[in-house]
Enzyme design. Structure first.
Site, PDB file in Angstrom:
ATOM      1  N   HIS A  27      -6.261  -1.675  -8.428  1.00  0.00           N
ATOM      2  CA  HIS A  27      -6.682  -2.482  -7.263  1.00  0.00           C
ATOM      3  C   HIS A  27      -8.205  -2.658  -7.288  1.00  0.00           C
ATOM      4  O   HIS A  27      -8.718  -3.763  -7.108  1.00  0.00           O
ATOM      5  CB  HIS A  27      -6.250  -1.799  -5.960  1.00  0.00           C
ATOM      6  CG  HIS A  27      -7.032  -2.224  -4.757  1.00  0.00           C
ATOM      7  ND1 HIS A  27      -8.243  -1.645  -4.404  1.00  0.00           N
ATOM      8  CD2 HIS A  27      -6.819  -3.202  -3.844  1.00  0.00           C
ATOM      9  CE1 HIS A  27      -8.720  -2.247  -3.328  1.00  0.00           C
ATOM     10  NE2 HIS A  27      -7.879  -3.184  -2.963  1.00  0.00           N
ATOM     11  N   HIS A  42      -5.425  -5.965   0.548  1.00  0.00           N
ATOM     12  CA  HIS A  42      -5.476  -4.670  -0.150  1.00  0.00           C
ATOM     13  C   HIS A  42      -4.099  -4.280  -0.704  1.00  0.00           C
ATOM     14  O   HIS A  42      -3.952  -4.004  -1.902  1.00  0.00           O
ATOM     15  CB  HIS A  42      -5.979  -3.616   0.860  1.00  0.00           C
ATOM     16  CG  HIS A  42      -5.920  -2.209   0.370  1.00  0.00           C
ATOM     17  ND1 HIS A  42      -6.869  -1.666  -0.471  1.00  0.00           N
ATOM     18  CD2 HIS A  42      -5.009  -1.215   0.588  1.00  0.00           C
ATOM     19  CE1 HIS A  42      -6.560  -0.403  -0.728  1.00  0.00           C
ATOM     20  NE2 HIS A  42      -5.430  -0.113  -0.108  1.00  0.00           N
ATOM     21  N   HIS A  44      -4.289   2.362  -7.067  1.00  0.00           N
ATOM     22  CA  HIS A  44      -5.537   2.054  -6.367  1.00  0.00           C
ATOM     23  C   HIS A  44      -6.684   1.829  -7.363  1.00  0.00           C
ATOM     24  O   HIS A  44      -7.603   1.056  -7.083  1.00  0.00           O
ATOM     25  CB  HIS A  44      -5.889   3.151  -5.361  1.00  0.00           C
ATOM     26  CG  HIS A  44      -5.199   2.962  -4.035  1.00  0.00           C
ATOM     27  ND1 HIS A  44      -3.900   3.350  -3.824  1.00  0.00           N
ATOM     28  CD2 HIS A  44      -5.610   2.387  -2.871  1.00  0.00           C
ATOM     29  CE1 HIS A  44      -3.548   3.040  -2.573  1.00  0.00           C
ATOM     30  NE2 HIS A  44      -4.566   2.455  -1.975  1.00  0.00           N
ATOM     31  N   ASP A  90       0.845  -1.196   0.000  1.00  0.00           N
ATOM     32  CA  ASP A  90       0.000   0.000   0.000  1.00  0.00           C
ATOM     33  C   ASP A  90       0.885   1.254   0.000  1.00  0.00           C
ATOM     34  O   ASP A  90       0.631   2.220  -0.727  1.00  0.00           O
ATOM     35  CB  ASP A  90      -0.885  -0.038   1.258  1.00  0.00           C
ATOM     36  CG  ASP A  90      -2.156   0.788   1.126  1.00  0.00           C
ATOM     37  OD1 ASP A  90      -2.527   1.143  -0.007  1.00  0.00           O
ATOM     38  OD2 ASP A  90      -2.780   1.067   2.162  1.00  0.00           O
TER      39      ASP A  90
HETATM   40 ZN    ZN Z   1      -4.597   1.841   0.033  1.00  0.00          ZN
END
Ligand code: ZN
Length: 364
Positions: free
Chosen positions: A255, A269, A252, A169
């Site tokens: 993602h 995540h 993201h 992340d």
């Molecule tokens: Zn994140």
């Protein structure tokens, strides 16, 4: 041009700091409501409760595992009952988010106390609300926490995969902030990026490269080394400030597309964000030396660099396009914060490039 950044009021990090709430003076003799995960109820609360009760009046409640409006209402009713002064969230991102909304609704001071360094949620003001099936139904904005308490002993004792996912992340932070800064995309708090945040995003990236591998070994052996401390700070504070005040983009966005494919559901995540970061390198024509640097970092700490490693061994282009479609159609999605003309085909191409380079490097 309006540039904007938001911050938690106080960030405290150190070994065993949870025992005295990081020495926060204003908590003394106050009423504190703690929302804790089942694992925190078993492992953290029993050993700290006697010390806590010397400092303040404390009640605790188990978080039921999902940050839904139902769970928020349930906890809200309990927290309303006793004239509390503080709410503390003790657990992972969902516990912290639930406690954050409850504190906000009741106008109470809020302490985020993460037990893992898997995401950058603890420092943030934004919460993600899910339905019972796990789909995102709402984003809710509160204030940033009054205090973020990060006990490095607790993080060192947590499974290492959480720390590695947090690095995934945090890896995206530099690239996303850079894209937003250079192309004048607004950040999450609604302004353009300050140079202070760019410095934070770059420090976040350098910290991962310089200390990521050592921090992983440290966590595997439950040792609180300086490297682990630096990476915990990168995963939690630098990445948290970086995403909220630096903005999000392709990592993201990809993602979010990957989350629409069932094969990825067992992956965290940060693992999917890391793969999105790799794909983003090809959108933005990053130089070979940088591509090599990022792949080598991912491989050194065990972040995924191929589709096989995120559960998508046999995914077809059609399946990828179907997963991309709803995110692409949402004009508000940060997927569109990219410095090139974006089409679903180009996104598939970037995902395939990321996978091909990973396989070429032998990271299967
Ligand atoms: Zn994140």
């Amino acid at each position: 041009m309006i540039r904007k950044a938001i911050f938690p009021r106080c960030y405290i990090q150190g070994e065993h700091i949870i025992r005295n709430f990081g020495g926060i003076r204003e908590i003394e003799k106050k009423r504190v409501f703690v929302l804790a995960t089942q694992s925190a109820l078993k492992k953290i609360i029993p050993i700290n409760l006697p010390a806590w009760e010397d400092i303040c009046e404390i009640k605790y409640e188990e978080f039921k595992g999902k940050c839904t409006w139902n769970e928020i209402d349930r906890v809200l009713a309990l927290a309303k009952a006793n004239n509390y002064d503080f709410v503390m969230g003790l657990g992972g991102g969902k516990t912290i988010d639930t406690a954050r909304v409850v504190a906000h609704r009741l106008g109470l001071k809020y302490i985020a106390a993460p037990t893992i360094a898997a995401t950058d949620a603890p420092t943030a003001s934004a919460c993600v609300i899910y339905d019972i099936g796990g789909a995102v139904v709402d984003y809710f904005t509160t204030n940033n926490p009054d205090y973020v308490l990060v006990d490095t002993r607790i993080i060192a004792d947590a499974p290492v995969r959480f720390l590695v996912s947090g690095m995934g992340d945090a890896l995206a932070t530099r690239f996303e902030a850079e894209t937003c800064y250079l192309s004048y995309f607004k950040n999450i708090c609604g302004g353009f990026n300050l140079r202070a945040i760019m410095a934070i995003a770059h420090t976040c990236y350098r910290t991962l490269l310089e200390y990521g591998k050592t921090a992983k070994i440290s966590c595997e052996n439950h040792l609180v080394s300086p490297a682990l401390e630096y990476v915990i700070e990168a995963n939690t504070l630098l990445s948290g400030l970086g995403f909220e005040s630096g903005g999000l983009s392709t990592p993201h966005g990809i993602h979010d597309c990957l989350c629409n494919l069932e094969g990825t559901h067992d992956f965290y995540h940060g693992e999917k964000v890391a793969f999105g970061t790799l794909a983003g390198l090809f959108f933005e024509n990053r130089p070979q030396s940088l591509i090599d640097e990022v792949y080598s970092f991912c491989s050194s700490v065990g972040l995924p660099t191929t589709l096989v490693q995120i559960g998508l061994a046999d995914v077809t282009d059609e399946e990828l396009k179907a997963a991309i479609h709803p995110v692409f159609e949402n004009r508000e999605s940060y997927l569109h914060n990219v410095r090139c003309e974006l089409t679903p085909e180009r996104i598939v191409e970037a995902i395939r490039m990321a996978d091909s380079v990973g396989r070429e490097k032998g990271y299967v």
